[in-house]
Design a protein around this motif. Structure first.
Motif, PDB file in Angstrom:
ATOM      1  N   ARG A 161     -28.070 -37.873 -18.931  1.00 39.94           N
ATOM      2  CA  ARG A 161     -28.778 -38.782 -17.751  1.00 39.94           C
ATOM      3  C   ARG A 161     -27.894 -38.527 -16.740  1.00 39.94           C
ATOM      4  N   GLU A 162     -26.468 -38.209 -16.804  1.00 44.98           N
ATOM      5  CA  GLU A 162     -25.379 -38.155 -15.624  1.00 44.98           C
ATOM      6  C   GLU A 162     -25.255 -36.603 -15.550  1.00 44.98           C
ATOM      7  N   VAL A 163     -24.835 -36.084 -14.297  1.00 43.77           N
ATOM      8  CA  VAL A 163     -24.629 -34.739 -13.918  1.00 43.77           C
ATOM      9  C   VAL A 163     -23.608 -34.212 -15.102  1.00 43.77           C
ATOM     10  N   HIS A 164     -22.466 -34.966 -15.390  1.00 43.99           N
ATOM     11  CA  HIS A 164     -21.629 -34.525 -16.334  1.00 43.99           C
ATOM     12  C   HIS A 164     -21.986 -34.128 -17.632  1.00 43.99           C
ATOM     13  N   HIS A 165     -23.038 -34.984 -18.154  1.00 40.28           N
ATOM     14  CA  HIS A 165     -23.810 -34.628 -19.508  1.00 40.28           C
ATOM     15  C   HIS A 165     -24.644 -33.348 -19.291  1.00 40.28           C
ATOM     16  N   PHE A 166     -25.087 -33.179 -18.228  1.00 40.54           N
ATOM     17  CA  PHE A 166     -25.853 -31.698 -18.058  1.00 40.54           C
ATOM     18  C   PHE A 166     -25.028 -30.675 -18.317  1.00 40.54           C
ATOM     19  N   CYS A 167     -23.944 -30.744 -17.540  1.00 41.71           N
ATOM     20  CA  CYS A 167     -22.985 -29.781 -17.396  1.00 41.71           C
ATOM     21  C   CYS A 167     -22.264 -29.359 -18.718  1.00 41.71           C
ATOM     22  N   CYS A 168     -21.891 -30.352 -19.295  1.00 43.47           N
ATOM     23  CA  CYS A 168     -21.242 -30.356 -20.831  1.00 43.47           C
ATOM     24  C   CYS A 168     -22.444 -29.199 -21.521  1.00 43.47           C
ATOM     25  N   LEU A 169     -23.674 -29.987 -21.777  1.00 43.91           N
ATOM     26  CA  LEU A 169     -24.691 -29.052 -22.395  1.00 43.91           C
ATOM     27  C   LEU A 169     -24.773 -27.801 -21.926  1.00 43.91           C
ATOM     28  N   ALA A 170     -25.036 -27.712 -20.741  1.00 45.51           N
ATOM     29  CA  ALA A 170     -24.954 -26.137 -20.229  1.00 45.51           C
ATOM     30  C   ALA A 170     -23.677 -25.347 -20.672  1.00 45.51           C
ATOM     31  N   GLY A 171     -22.597 -25.838 -20.416  1.00 51.27           N
ATOM     32  CA  GLY A 171     -21.333 -25.263 -20.856  1.00 51.27           C
ATOM     33  C   GLY A 171     -21.151 -24.703 -22.175  1.00 51.27           C
ATOM     34  N   TYR A 172     -21.964 -25.399 -23.024  1.00 52.52           N
ATOM     35  CA  TYR A 172     -22.041 -25.047 -24.674  1.00 52.52           C
ATOM     36  C   TYR A 172     -23.368 -24.738 -25.035  1.00 52.52           C
ATOM     37  N   GLY A 173     -24.007 -23.872 -23.883  1.00 50.72           N
ATOM     38  CA  GLY A 173     -25.202 -23.160 -24.489  1.00 50.72           C
ATOM     39  C   GLY A 173     -26.419 -23.486 -24.188  1.00 50.72           C
ATOM     40  N   ALA A 174     -26.553 -24.596 -23.653  1.00 49.83           N
ATOM     41  CA  ALA A 174     -28.074 -24.952 -23.333  1.00 49.83           C
ATOM     42  C   ALA A 174     -28.570 -24.512 -22.175  1.00 49.83           C
ATOM     43  N   GLU A 175     -29.800 -23.505 -22.331  1.00 53.60           N
ATOM     44  CA  GLU A 175     -30.480 -22.747 -21.268  1.00 53.60           C
ATOM     45  C   GLU A 175     -31.284 -23.848 -20.501  1.00 53.60           C
ATOM     46  N   ALA A 176     -31.803 -24.744 -20.828  1.00 55.32           N
ATOM     47  CA  ALA A 176     -32.679 -25.852 -20.487  1.00 55.32           C
ATOM     48  C   ALA A 176     -32.910 -26.942 -21.099  1.00 55.32           C
ATOM     49  N   ILE A 177     -32.862 -28.102 -20.347  1.00 54.47           N
ATOM     50  CA  ILE A 177     -32.564 -29.438 -20.729  1.00 54.47           C
ATOM     51  C   ILE A 177     -33.852 -30.310 -20.592  1.00 54.47           C
TER      52      ILE A 177
END
Length: 360
Positions: A161-177
């Motif tokens: 829900r927060e920017v940091h959450h999306f950045c963490c997921l992206a940093g560990y391989g999520a190409e889309a969320i």
């Protein structure tokens, strides 16, 4: 789990990239699917990939990706559930992660080239593995098996829900969320009239996606990264307060200088939140916890800058009172001693205690 990861940044006197004034070089475009071999000019270099203008997917966008195999024969999507039975308790998370990785590996071997990690099945009888842990575990498992470039990872979760959450997921391989719960919450607020009347439901979702995108660009720019494709999987984080063996297994390559909790504690925290959400506590039956992460709340998260501490500092400065300032200092020091900061975990050892001579 997100709070254990701290974003790295380029420590220079000027920002590496200004994401606002240098917007021309910034991009949130993400490609989903198998990565081509750029050295193979005839074979895998011609693989198709899905291009999305930004990595935050609406519910409709996700359903298009989920069913793309019906219209495009070069793509085949597999949705993998990241929940497990609540009867297994906290002890069952280890086995659930292992089974998740095995299913992801089997999906790639079976010809699927897009995997959706979903916690939609969470409920009274199903506990969701923390989506960051699930994403990183699958990401690194496929890397170790030499299969990561053959598949794209998409996350469908109610957690981010927060920017940091999306950045963490992206940093560990999520190409889309797809943050479906964030969308559902905003739409519910819109239906109840808590948002401006002139903003329709479509605009509510669009503004949220735009704000998250701006936040991701700002985080990327601090490290001098201009494209989401470069940030995805880069894991530019330090882990603070996680066990080394836990990080090495699921977040391989991430630096961790301060030890802390491991999978057992993470599983216990997850089970506790699940119990609060689906248990029989009369206080939480129709209301959420007050939280207090962003603003001080009674019975919420503890803050070093509490209203009492701020008031003491203001009075000390305005009145020029040394006694009031000492009260303020005592409040801050006591908060530090309660382990609200890393330095609160340290103790100063005197020379006599260590058997050494005092420095003259």
């Amino acid at each position: 789990l997100y709070t254990y990861f701290k974003q790295n940044f380029a420590q220079v006197t000027n920002p590496p990239i200004d994401p606002i004034r240098e917007e021309l070089v910034m991009s949130l475009v993400s490609f989903i699917g198998p990565r081509p071999n750029i050295f193979d000019l005839i074979g895998t270099s011609r693989r198709k990939r899905l291009e999305v203008r930004q990595p935050i997917l609406t519910n409709g966008d996700l359903e298009k990706i989920r069913s793309i195999g019906h219209t495009e024969d070069r793509f085949d999507t597999k949705t993998i559930d990241i929940t497990y039975g609540s009867n297994e308790g906290a002890a069952g998370m280890q086995g659930a992660i292992d089974r998740l990785c095995e299913r992801a590996e089997a999906a790639v071997a079976g010809g699927y080239n897009i995997i959706i990690l979903s916690d939609r099945q969470v409920g009274p009888d199903r506990i969701a593995i923390p989506v960051l842990l699930a994403t990183a575990a699958v990401h690194h498992h496929l890397i170790r098996k030499g299969l990561r470039t053959a598949v794209g990872l998409v996350v469908e979760s109610g957690e981010p829900r927060e920017v940091h959450h999306f950045c963490c997921l992206a940093g560990y391989g999520a190409e889309a969320i797809n943050p479906y719960l964030a969308f559902d919450t905003l739409l519910d607020m819109h239906r109840r009239g808590e948002l401006p009347e002139e903003v329709d439901a479509y605009e509510v979702v669009s503004r949220y996606i735009k704000s998250i995108g701006k936040g991701i660009l700002k985080v990327m720019s601090k490290m001098g990264i201009s494209t989401y494709q470069s940030y995805c999987g880069a894991q530019i984080f330090d882990a603070i307060g996680l066990k080394s063996d836990f990080v090495e297994k699921y977040f391989t390559g991430t630096a961790t200088l301060i030890e802390g909790v491991g999978l057992d504690e993470i599983a216990t925290e997850t089970l506790s939140r699940h119990t609060d959400a689906f248990g029989n506590d009369p206080v939480l039956r129709n209301n959420l916890e007050v939280g207090g992460e962003y603003m001080f709340r009674m019975r919420g998260e503890a803050h070093m800058w509490s209203p009492d501490a701020v008031a003491s500092l203001q009075h000390a400065v305005r009145q020029g009172s040394w006694d009031t300032f000492k009260e303020y200092s005592a409040q801050i020091d006591s908060a530090t001693a309660r382990a609200q900061t890393i330095r609160g975990l340290f103790e100063i050892k005197l020379a006599e205690e260590t058997g050494r001579k005092k420095v003259a």
